[in-house]
Motif scaffolding. Structure first.
Motif, PDB file in Angstrom:
ATOM      1  N   GLU A  80       0.799  -1.244   0.000  1.00 41.70           N
ATOM      2  CA  GLU A  80       0.000   0.000   0.000  1.00 41.70           C
ATOM      3  C   GLU A  80       0.822   1.280   0.000  1.00 41.70           C
ATOM      4  OE1 GLU A  80      -2.522   0.212   3.455  1.00 41.70           O
ATOM      5  OE2 GLU A  80      -0.831   0.288   4.826  1.00 41.70           O
ATOM      6  N   ASN A  81       2.085   1.206   0.386  1.00 46.46           N
ATOM      7  CA  ASN A  81       2.929   2.402   0.345  1.00 46.46           C
ATOM      8  C   ASN A  81       3.996   2.330  -0.748  1.00 46.46           C
ATOM      9  OD1 ASN A  81       1.863   4.102   2.440  1.00 46.46           O
ATOM     10  ND2 ASN A  81       2.528   2.512   3.872  1.00 46.46           N
ATOM     11  N   ALA A  82       3.807   1.447  -1.706  1.00 44.79           N
ATOM     12  CA  ALA A  82       4.787   1.293  -2.788  1.00 44.79           C
ATOM     13  C   ALA A  82       4.966   2.610  -3.552  1.00 44.79           C
ATOM     14  CB  ALA A  82       4.328   0.206  -3.756  1.00 44.79           C
ATOM     15  N   HIS A  83       6.198   2.888  -3.926  1.00 45.16           N
ATOM     16  CA  HIS A  83       6.495   4.103  -4.696  1.00 45.16           C
ATOM     17  C   HIS A  83       5.666   4.161  -5.975  1.00 45.16           C
ATOM     18  CE1 HIS A  83       8.816   7.073  -6.988  1.00 45.16           C
ATOM     19  NE2 HIS A  83       9.368   7.444  -5.855  1.00 45.16           N
ATOM     20  N   TYR A  87       3.811   7.526  -5.430  1.00 51.14           N
ATOM     21  CA  TYR A  87       4.634   8.688  -5.824  1.00 51.14           C
ATOM     22  C   TYR A  87       4.865   8.782  -7.328  1.00 51.14           C
ATOM     23  CZ  TYR A  87       5.907   8.848  -0.834  1.00 51.14           C
ATOM     24  OH  TYR A  87       5.882   8.922   0.542  1.00 51.14           O
ATOM     25  N   GLU A  88       4.061   8.147  -8.133  1.00 46.66           N
ATOM     26  CA  GLU A  88       4.322   8.235  -9.573  1.00 46.66           C
ATOM     27  C   GLU A  88       3.113   8.816 -10.311  1.00 46.66           C
ATOM     28  OE1 GLU A  88       6.488   4.722 -10.984  1.00 46.66           O
ATOM     29  OE2 GLU A  88       7.815   4.847  -9.242  1.00 46.66           O
ATOM     30  N   PRO A 127     -11.035  -8.417 -13.272  1.00 46.57           N
ATOM     31  CA  PRO A 127      -9.856  -8.093 -14.077  1.00 46.57           C
ATOM     32  C   PRO A 127      -8.849  -9.239 -13.949  1.00 46.57           C
ATOM     33  CG  PRO A 127      -9.774  -6.888 -12.006  1.00 46.57           C
ATOM     34  CD  PRO A 127     -11.077  -7.644 -12.011  1.00 46.57           C
ATOM     35  N   GLU A 128      -7.922  -9.345 -14.902  1.00 45.74           N
ATOM     36  CA  GLU A 128      -6.836 -10.327 -14.742  1.00 45.74           C
ATOM     37  C   GLU A 128      -5.698  -9.683 -13.962  1.00 45.74           C
ATOM     38  OE1 GLU A 128      -5.836 -11.770 -18.713  1.00 45.74           O
ATOM     39  OE2 GLU A 128      -7.974 -12.228 -18.914  1.00 45.74           O
ATOM     40  N   THR A 129      -5.086 -10.472 -13.090  1.00 42.50           N
ATOM     41  CA  THR A 129      -3.907  -9.974 -12.379  1.00 42.50           C
ATOM     42  C   THR A 129      -2.737  -9.961 -13.358  1.00 42.50           C
ATOM     43  OG1 THR A 129      -4.742 -10.915 -10.327  1.00 42.50           O
ATOM     44  CG2 THR A 129      -2.408 -10.338 -10.387  1.00 42.50           C
ATOM     45  N   GLY A 130      -2.265  -8.762 -13.675  1.00 45.89           N
ATOM     46  CA  GLY A 130      -1.220  -8.652 -14.705  1.00 45.89           C
ATOM     47  C   GLY A 130       0.188  -8.615 -14.166  1.00 45.89           C
ATOM     48  N   LEU A 131       0.331  -8.263 -12.878  1.00 40.80           N
ATOM     49  CA  LEU A 131       1.688  -8.031 -12.352  1.00 40.80           C
ATOM     50  C   LEU A 131       1.639  -7.932 -10.836  1.00 40.80           C
ATOM     51  CD1 LEU A 131       4.669  -7.303 -13.192  1.00 40.80           C
ATOM     52  CD2 LEU A 131       3.978  -4.899 -13.152  1.00 40.80           C
ATOM     53  N   ILE A 132       2.732  -8.398 -10.213  1.00 39.92           N
ATOM     54  CA  ILE A 132       2.950  -8.154  -8.777  1.00 39.92           C
ATOM     55  C   ILE A 132       4.203  -7.290  -8.671  1.00 39.92           C
ATOM     56  CG2 ILE A 132       3.533  -9.230  -6.561  1.00 39.92           C
ATOM     57  CD1 ILE A 132       2.091 -11.796  -7.699  1.00 39.92           C
ATOM     58  N   CYS A 133       4.121  -6.194  -7.913  1.00 43.06           N
ATOM     59  CA  CYS A 133       5.281  -5.308  -7.759  1.00 43.06           C
ATOM     60  C   CYS A 133       5.817  -5.374  -6.330  1.00 43.06           C
ATOM     61  CB  CYS A 133       4.900  -3.864  -8.051  1.00 43.06           C
ATOM     62  SG  CYS A 133       4.462  -3.594  -9.764  1.00 43.06           S
ATOM     63  N   LEU A 134       7.131  -5.507  -6.226  1.00 45.05           N
ATOM     64  CA  LEU A 134       7.812  -5.474  -4.928  1.00 45.05           C
ATOM     65  C   LEU A 134       8.738  -4.258  -4.896  1.00 45.05           C
ATOM     66  CD1 LEU A 134       8.911  -9.244  -4.757  1.00 45.05           C
ATOM     67  CD2 LEU A 134       6.769  -8.219  -3.951  1.00 45.05           C
ATOM     68  N   GLU A 135       9.151  -3.860  -3.717  1.00 41.09           N
ATOM     69  CA  GLU A 135      10.066  -2.715  -3.584  1.00 41.09           C
ATOM     70  C   GLU A 135      11.132  -3.028  -2.534  1.00 41.09           C
ATOM     71  OE1 GLU A 135       8.082   1.133  -3.491  1.00 41.09           O
ATOM     72  OE2 GLU A 135       9.532   1.836  -2.006  1.00 41.09           O
ATOM     73  N   ASN A 136      12.405  -2.974  -2.952  1.00 34.98           N
ATOM     74  CA  ASN A 136      13.517  -3.332  -2.063  1.00 34.98           C
ATOM     75  C   ASN A 136      14.728  -2.461  -2.385  1.00 34.98           C
ATOM     76  OD1 ASN A 136      14.948  -4.733  -0.147  1.00 34.98           O
ATOM     77  ND2 ASN A 136      15.199  -6.604  -1.352  1.00 34.98           N
ATOM     78  N   THR A 137      15.211  -1.618  -1.426  1.00 34.40           N
ATOM     79  CA  THR A 137      14.642  -1.391  -0.123  1.00 34.40           C
ATOM     80  C   THR A 137      13.326  -0.625  -0.265  1.00 34.40           C
ATOM     81  OG1 THR A 137      15.770   0.747   0.253  1.00 34.40           O
ATOM     82  CG2 THR A 137      16.961  -1.228   0.877  1.00 34.40           C
ATOM     83  N   HIS A 138      12.545  -0.666   0.813  1.00 32.32           N
ATOM     84  CA  HIS A 138      11.240  -0.014   0.767  1.00 32.32           C
ATOM     85  C   HIS A 138      11.373   1.404   1.331  1.00 32.32           C
ATOM     86  CE1 HIS A 138       6.984   0.755   1.333  1.00 32.32           C
ATOM     87  NE2 HIS A 138       6.714  -0.333   0.633  1.00 32.32           N
TER      88      HIS A 138
END
Ligand SMILES: *Cc1c(COP(=O)(O)O)cnc(C)c1O
Length: 345
Positions: A80-83, A87-88, A127-138
């Motif tokens: 929920e706080n992914a860049h 922030y985009e 909808p189809e799930t098209g992508l999972i996004c991770l963030e490292n470092t967060h």
């Protein structure tokens, strides 16, 4: 001024400026810039991917990844706080036409079983799930390093459901230096990865996205559509090459400085360190000083120190190449001055 607003404020080193001056260049839209080739090959090698692409910014890299992986009407899963979500500028919706589905994380890490439960089954309503996004470092979690096991777990689930995984690794090198796990090992549990050259690594401009050969071919076309096809861009690829090959190990100094800063501030009346400092980010809650984030930053600026608000009562400090150990000692003293003048007023 001691500028701790972000690690993006670093200026290119003397060596980077020289390399830029001496860069061999060509027209990169025609694929003829040797300095860009050298950078992309090095990045692909370090990340253990077939191919890599030099892009203008981290945001552009992430957006190209979403555009390449997804179709309009897809859903993407993010913390929920992914860049990419926070922030985009809602570019994922404005450009890629995808719908975000956010999960609450723990220090930036999503629970793999929740990710699994969130992937959409086939149904005419969904909808189809098209992508999972991770963030490292967060970033929002204070530069937290995603646990390797967490990344592995989510990647395995994603593979089982044939959903690709993109890693926003703007600060992946900070994660690697902190954990001792290489960027290539991390990237092994992703389909694609974005890394920033212009944050802690000190290059003036640019990011890399890496993935399979066919992914990068399509990504190159998206980059062109977005106006990111550049010409004699070797002049900025050369500093990026130095960033990748010579600026990684020194990130441990930034981490040390962040630790010293956090320890210094933790002992001050009214201040609380909100995050476990693992890399180069320190989050400070200032509420008990009688300040909010804005007024605290104004007081601090008068003392010659810059940071950014990260919530109503939270302030973010980021250590980087252009901040020395002496600067950190000075910052601790100046924060003390700003806090004690408020507490006694
Ligand atoms: C800074 C950052 C970006 C974006 O990079 P820009 O080069 O500023 O566009 C993306 N993701 C994370 C986690 C970041 O910290």
């Amino acid at each position: 001024m001691i500028d701790l607003r972000s690690d993006t404020v670093t200026k290119p080193t003397e060596k980077m400026r020289q390399a830029s001056y001496n860069a061999e260049v060509g027209d990169d839209v025609y694929g003829e810039d040797p300095s860009v080739h050298k950078l992309e090959e090095k990045a692909a090698e370090l990340l253990g991917k077939e191919s890599a692409l030099f892009v203008t910014s981290g945001t552009q890299g992430n957006q190209i990844a979403v555009l390449t992986h997804c179709s309009p009407g897809n859903e993407i899963i993010l913390e929920e706080n992914a860049h990419i979500y926070m922030y985009e500028g809602a570019a994922i919706s404005a450009f890629a036409g995808v719908q975000p589905r956010t999960l609450k994380g723990h220090k930036g890490a999503m629970d793999p079983s929740e990710v699994q439960a969130t992937i959409r089954p086939e149904d005419i309503h969904f909808p189809e799930t098209g992508l999972i996004c991770l963030e490292n470092t967060h970033n929002k979690a204070g530069g937290a390093v995603l646990p390797f096991e967490n990344m592995k777990g989510i990647y395995q689930i994603a593979k089982n459901h044939h959903v690709p995984v993109h890693l926003d690794g703007a600060r992946l090198f900070n994660a690697a230096v902190s954990s001792g796990i290489s960027v290539g090992e991390y990237a092994g549990y992703t389909d694609t990865v974005q890394i920033c050259l212009s944050k802690g690594l000190g290059a003036p401009v640019g990011s890399i996205i890496a993935g399979s050969k066919s992914f990068i071919q399509q990504a190159r076309k998206w980059r062109k559509r977005l106006g990111g096809g550049l010409r004699q861009v070797g002049v900025i690829a050369e500093p990026g090459y130095i960033a990748l090959t010579e600026m990684v190990e020194r990130l441990s100094e930034d981490h040390k400085h962040a630790e010293v800063l956090a320890e210094g501030l933790a002992n001050m009346e009214g201040l609380k360190v909100e995050n476990k400092v693992e890399t180069n980010i320190v989050l400070i809650n200032v509420e008990d000083t009688g300040h909010n984030a804005e007024s605290f930053l104004t007081a601090l600026q008068k003392e010659g120190v810059l940071a950014v608000p990260f919530g109503p009562n939270t302030v973010r400090f980021v250590t980087h190449y252009d901040v020395s150990g002496q600067d950190i000692d000075r910052v601790i003293k100046k924060v003390n001055d700003a806090v004690s003048s408020q507490l006694t007023s």
